[in-house]
Design an enzyme around this catalytic site. Sequence first.
Site: not given
Length: 491
Positions: A37, A40
Site C-alpha cells: 500500500c 501505508c
Amino acid sequence: MAEDVADKNVLVVTTDNFKETLDQHKYLLVEFYAPWCGHCKNLAPEYAKAADVLMEEKSEIRLAKVDATVESSLAQQHEVQGYPTLFFFKDGKKIKYNGNRDADGIVRWLKKKTGPIYVSVESSEQLEKLKNENDVVVLGLFRDLDQATPKDFIAAAEEVDAVTWALVNNPEVAAGLKIEMENIIMYKKDSDAEEFKGWMTKENILKFARIFALPLINEFTQENAPKIFGSDVKTHLLLFIGKKDEENFNKGVAALKKVATEFRMEMLFIYVDMDDEQNERLAEFFDIKKEDKTNVRIIKMEESDMKKFRPNFEEFNEENLKKFVGDFVDGKVKQHFKSEDVPEDWDAKPVKVLVGKNFDAVAKDPKKAVFVEFYAPWCGHCKELAPIWDKLGEKFQDDKNVVIAKIDSTANEVEDVAIRSFPTLIYFPAGENKEQIQYSGERGLDALANFVTSGGKGMGKSEGVTEELQDDEGDIDAGDEAKEDKPRDEL
C-alpha cells in the site's frame, strides 16, 4: 515482542499477541496496513516518529502495527475495509482514528483523546508557553462556565482535535492578558491573532476553529495533502497554476487571496502547482490541462462521493473568480460531469463502450439489463479482468435483452453513480425504475454469467475487498486524494 529496527518504538502485533498487547497498554493506537500500500508507506515514517516522541516523553500511549495481509483473521475481526486503517484503544475500548497522518497530528490527536479537553490558563506566562508549544491555540474567556456560550465552546473543543483549546475563567487573568472576557481568540505561529466575530454558537465556533486554523490559502503538496483533505472543511476551491511563470503565478495567487478573504468561511482555498510532475494525476482527475484558461474547480466532499463544479468563464481573473464563488454559495452552479466524445464504433464489439454522454441512453434503457464495468486504464486488476469481460460480452452478444458494457471512469463521470474503487461492476436491471446492484462476487466467467442470468441476484463467492482494490503498485485512483477511510488503499 518483536519490533522493527526502522521503527523500534512501534509494537508489532499479531493475532496471537493482540489481546496480550491490549491488556498491557492502557492507550494503544493500532495501524492495520498492507506492505504494497502506497499510502501505508507514506505514513510509516510519520507513524514511527510519533512513536519516538511519545516514548521520549515517557507517555503511557503506545503505537502498534498489524500486517493485515498476514494477520487476515484479525483484520476481518475488526472489519478492516482498506489500508491504512487505524484504531485507538482506550482501556480496551476501540474508536476509529480520524486525525491527520503526520507525526505532530498523530501525537496531538492522541493527547487530546487521553488528556483534558482544554487547558485552564492562569497567567500570561502560561499562555505564552502554550502558544510556543502549539501551532494553533484557541482561547476562550468566560466568567460563568454554566452558561450556554462556554458550554458550546467546550462542546466544540471536544470535536476538533487539530488545535489546542484553552480557557480563562478568571477576570483578573484576562485583565493581565489585556483581553476582555466573553471572547474567543485564535493564536497561530508566525501569524496575527484572529478574533472570533459573530454569534458564539457551537456551530460557528467549530467553523471558526476549523477554517481559521489553516492559512488563508494553502498550497497542495504530497506532504500537506492529508492536512488539507483531512480537514473538517469539506468544500474546497482549487486553482491549478504553474509556478514557473512568476508574473502569472503572482497575479493568480493575489486574486485568489482577495476572493478567499471574502469567502473564507465558505470553503478552503488551495492552489496546485501545474509545473510539479507529482500533481499531474490530480490535474488529470479534474480534467485540467496546462494550456487551459479555465483552471479552477470547486469540490464538495460528501459521505459517499465528491461533487465537482466547473466555472463557465473563459479567463481567470479576480472578477470572474469572485462571481463563480458567489454563484456557488448561492446554489446557482450545477455539478460538473466530465465525458469523452462518443466513439463512432462504441457498439461495434460485444462489449459496448460507454462514456458520460451516452451512459444514460444505454445503461438506463428500461428495455435492457445492462452490466457495466467501471475501470481505470492503469488498474492492474482491471487489466486482469479485461479478457474475462470480453468473453462475457461474447457470451451475451446474441441476447437482445442484455448489454455488457465498460466505461473508463478516469475520463468519464456519471451522475448518481459513486465509484470508490476499480474495477467496480454494477448491474442495471431492465425496467422503468432502474436500481443499481453492485457485484461483489468472484471474477470468473461462470460466476459473472450466472449473475447476469439470475437478473443480478446471484453474487457467487466473495473475493474480499482489499485485494481487488489495489492496482499494480498498490495505489488507488488519484481522485481519491480527497477521501478518507474508504474500502481501498487510503490516502
